[in-house]
Enzyme design. Sequence first.
Site, PDB file in Angstrom:
ATOM      1  CE  LYS A 121      36.057  20.770  88.425  1.00 42.59           C
ATOM      2  NZ  LYS A 121      36.777  20.019  89.464  1.00 42.59           N
ATOM      3  CG  ASP A 129      45.601  22.332  74.438  1.00 41.75           C
ATOM      4  OD1 ASP A 129      46.366  21.831  73.601  1.00 41.75           O
ATOM      5  OD2 ASP A 129      45.872  23.351  75.105  1.00 41.75           O
ATOM      6  CG  ASP A 158      39.474  17.877  89.461  1.00 45.86           C
ATOM      7  OD1 ASP A 158      38.743  17.021  88.917  1.00 45.86           O
ATOM      8  OD2 ASP A 158      39.086  18.575  90.419  1.00 45.86           O
ATOM      9  CG  ASP A 166      50.933  19.530  75.645  1.00 42.94           C
ATOM     10  OD1 ASP A 166      50.666  18.950  74.573  1.00 42.94           O
ATOM     11  OD2 ASP A 166      51.501  20.644  75.691  1.00 42.94           O
ATOM     12  CE1 TYR A 214      41.464  24.675  73.077  1.00 42.86           C
ATOM     13  CE2 TYR A 214      42.657  25.231  71.076  1.00 42.86           C
ATOM     14  CZ  TYR A 214      42.654  24.758  72.362  1.00 42.86           C
ATOM     15  OH  TYR A 214      43.824  24.368  72.937  1.00 42.86           O
TER      16      TYR A 214
HETATM   17  C1  IPM Z   1      47.582  21.204  70.072  1.00 42.53           C
HETATM   18  C2  IPM Z   1      48.223  22.586  70.155  1.00 42.53           C
HETATM   19  C3  IPM Z   1      47.255  23.633  69.593  1.00 42.53           C
HETATM   20  C4  IPM Z   1      45.983  23.578  70.414  1.00 42.53           C
HETATM   21  C5  IPM Z   1      47.831  25.056  69.538  1.00 42.53           C
HETATM   22  C6  IPM Z   1      49.126  25.130  68.786  1.00 42.53           C
HETATM   23  C7  IPM Z   1      46.828  26.038  68.978  1.00 42.53           C
HETATM   24  O1  IPM Z   1      48.584  22.871  71.459  1.00 42.53           O
HETATM   25  O2  IPM Z   1      47.300  20.752  68.945  1.00 42.53           O
HETATM   26  O3  IPM Z   1      47.363  20.566  71.094  1.00 42.53           O
HETATM   27  O4  IPM Z   1      45.871  24.256  71.439  1.00 42.53           O
HETATM   28  O5  IPM Z   1      45.082  22.855  70.015  1.00 42.53           O
HETATM   29 MN    MN Z   2      48.128  21.302  72.869  1.00 44.25          MN
END
Ligand code: IPM
Ligand code: MN
Length: 358
Positions: free
Chosen positions: A193, A250, A226, A254, A140
């Site tokens: 990893k 990240d 993984d 999700d 990042y």
């Molecule tokens: C998160 C989001 C962000 C990230 C994006 C919107 C840049 O997905 O906060 O998880 O990748 O960190």
């Molecule tokens: Mn995210």
Amino acid sequence: MSPKDTLKIAVIGGDGTGPEVAREGLKVLEAVAPLEGFKFETTDFDFGGERYLRTGETLPAGAVDELRKFDAIFLGAVGHPDVAPGILEKGLLLELRFQLDQYINLRPVKLFPGVETPLAGKKPEDIDFVVVRENTEDMYCGTGGWLKKNTPDEVATQTAVYTRKGCERCIRWAFEYTRKRNNPKKMLTLVAKTNVLTYGHDLWWRTFQDVAKEYKDIKADYNHVDACCMWMVKNPEYYDVIVTTNMFGDIITDLGGILQGGMGVAAGGNINPDKGGTSMYEPMGGSAPKYTGKNVINPIAAINAMAMLLEHTGQAKAGQRVLNAVQQVTGTKMKSQAAGKMGYSTTEVGDLVCKALG
Ligand code: IPM
Ligand code: MN
């Protein structure tokens, strides 16, 4: 901040449904403040896609220093259909994370009562863990470039940068957090990893081992990323707290978000825990352009983000009270956590949470 002071909050409603869900978070703040006996003040900032299209700026000069003066930032969403991907994400969200040195990304994964998870047979007591994601380094950080761009010989690099300071402060915070959380498991799992990323993740591994020596009361555990993905789906009850790198964090958050009922529920904190640091709290749902202005989007994630803001800004009791109210509403009122299927409008869900504060 002492409880007597006025909590100063910068509000960035942002794009799409961001302002709508932020409004419900603020409604709940307004309702809980007198019940818990604290004062607050909010200041709106119009940063986001509309402003960018008008002025060409994502964050105007001086904006970061202005935001530093606040106790916390409450963010709705960034992302605009007329703005190319990456501009607002990098120019606004990541820029604030980096400049305010919000080095912790805190993502609780908790299945609330009444909320549907795609995992068959899993109940609220099975899905309750927290991911501590490093928030300032890794892929990042924007280090990289092109060689021979737009030719058949093009080369692109995107470098993962890890520093001892960066991983150590995150790992230490995660151990402290695990201790404070005091779950019977008392376990911190490093997710990385190390079998392939033998330089960067070796640094994480060695740092984790070093810091673990200071926290003998906490079980120091390790999973490859993984395997962690499989385990999160098969045995989410295994986890207490996970600490991980920015990029893996990240992705697995999700996955965590969908386990806890989706983006209508999941909230995150971008935390600078150092003295005088300014942290930023946000629902994870994004700007959801197709639902904008329809009063159908789920505000629960934004309300959870507000609860997290309160928890980490000297009003932990108020934060807990909001979380309790949310669980009452998901457990006894809402039909679904999906936009348009909640059985209530956005504003009605906000009202229900306010009522449930007691
Ligand atoms: C998160 C989001 C962000 C990230 C994006 C919107 C840049 O997905 O906060 O998880 O990748 O960190
Ligand atoms: Mn995210």
